[in-house]
Design an enzyme around this catalytic site. Structure first.
Site, short mmCIF file in Angstrom:
data_model
loop_
_atom_site.label_atom_id
_atom_site.label_comp_id
_atom_site.label_asym_id
_atom_site.label_seq_id
_atom_site.Cartn_x
_atom_site.Cartn_y
_atom_site.Cartn_z
N HIS A 15 1.02 -1.31 0.01
CA HIS A 15 0.18 0.29 -0.11
C HIS A 15 1.09 1.30 0.11
CE1 HIS A 15 0.41 -0.76 4.18
NE2 HIS A 15 0.74 0.94 4.77
N HIS B 111 6.65 2.33 3.82
CA HIS B 111 5.94 1.55 2.83
C HIS B 111 7.02 1.88 1.37
CE1 HIS B 111 3.49 -1.52 5.52
NE2 HIS B 111 3.16 0.08 6.19
N HIS C 125 -7.10 -0.98 5.61
CA HIS C 125 -6.49 0.49 6.22
C HIS C 125 -6.29 1.00 5.19
CE1 HIS C 125 -2.80 1.82 8.28
NE2 HIS C 125 -1.84 1.56 7.16
N ASP D 265 -0.01 -3.94 6.38
CA ASP D 265 -0.30 -3.06 7.72
C ASP D 265 -2.19 -4.04 7.68
OD1 ASP D 265 1.81 -2.15 7.98
OD2 ASP D 265 0.72 -0.06 8.00
ZN ZN Z 1 0.24 1.63 6.19
#
Ligand code: ZN
Length: 240
Positions: free
Chosen positions: A37, A42, A93, A115
């Site tokens: 994502h 990330h 998320h 996540d």
């Molecule tokens: Zn996240």
């Protein structure tokens, strides 16, 4: 990081420095990057890893990932170091969050779930609804029990404190909590977890069990259905 002794693929590199260190220390080439994502923790390392990268960046089609990247959606398959990974849409998320599930991984396939699912917890609902998160978590919970849950944050101990408040009577959770405390005291990770274990100890996968339902009701859950229970748990966790 996943590697075959020569080539490596990394998942969600928020920071390039530890990736470059690990590649150097183990004499590995970077053959690809998998992204679950768009959050900065990330994707923040992608730009600095590009000069070292000899393959694609793969990421969710419905999110803004540092370009260029190969967009993926539910049902797509990615070949990584000779292994096939299936893409699962798991919104909640973020709106376009994806997960990667190893195919032919035997009884313990790898799951890179970002996540969405953590050990003993789940991600915050930044862009999705409780119903979406419930569907996504149910999908992951239905995977083979040996599936190795490779989530992207070591939040296990703090999640377990919350899980203990939700289900004080869950003995498996209490046992797992003691194990995790010992591992962290020794500087060891608690991850990967497994789907079978998460089904037993993760309150967000247990929205239909009486103790979890009662705890959610005490926190103001508006209904008895799993989505209402999950919504109440998530709100409670946000202020826990
Ligand atoms: Zn996240």
């Amino acid at each position: 990081m996943l590697h075959d002794g020569t080539q490596a693929v990394v998942v969600d590199p928020g920071d390039a420095a530890p990736v470059l260190q690990a590649l150097k220390a183990q004499g590995l080439q970077l053959a690809g990057i998998l992204v679950t994502h768009h959050h900065p923790d990330h994707v923040g390392g992608i730009a600095a890893l590009r000069p070292h990268l000899r393959g694609p960046v793969w990421g969710p089609a419905r999110e803004r990932i540092p370009a260029p990247f190969t967009p993926l959606a539910d049902g797509d398959t990615v070949a990584v170091l000779g292994q096939a990974f299936e893409v699962l849409d798991v919104p909640g998320h973020t709106a376009g969050h994806i997960a990667y599930l190893q195919q032919q991984g035997g009884t313990a396939p790898l799951l890179f779930c970002g996540d969405t699912l953590f050990s003993a917890g789940c991600g915050r609902l930044f862009e999705g609804t409780p119903a979406q998160m419930h569907r996504s978590l149910s999908r992951l919970a239905a995977l083979p029990s040996g599936t190795r849950v490779c989530c992207t944050h070591e939040y296990t101990l703090s999640n377990l404190k919350f899980a203990a408040a939700v289900e004080p009577g869950n003995l498996q959770r209490a046992q797992y909590q003691a194990q995790c405390e010992e591992r962290r005291a020794q500087g060891l990770p608690t991850l990967p977890s497994s789907i079978g274990l998460e089904r037993q100890i993760n309150p967000f996968l247990r929205c239909e069990t009486p103790e979890v339902m009662a705890a959610a009701r005490a926190q103001g859950a508006v209904g008895e259905d799993a989505v209402s229970v999950l919504a109440a748990l998530r709100e409670w966790k946000n202020r826990f």
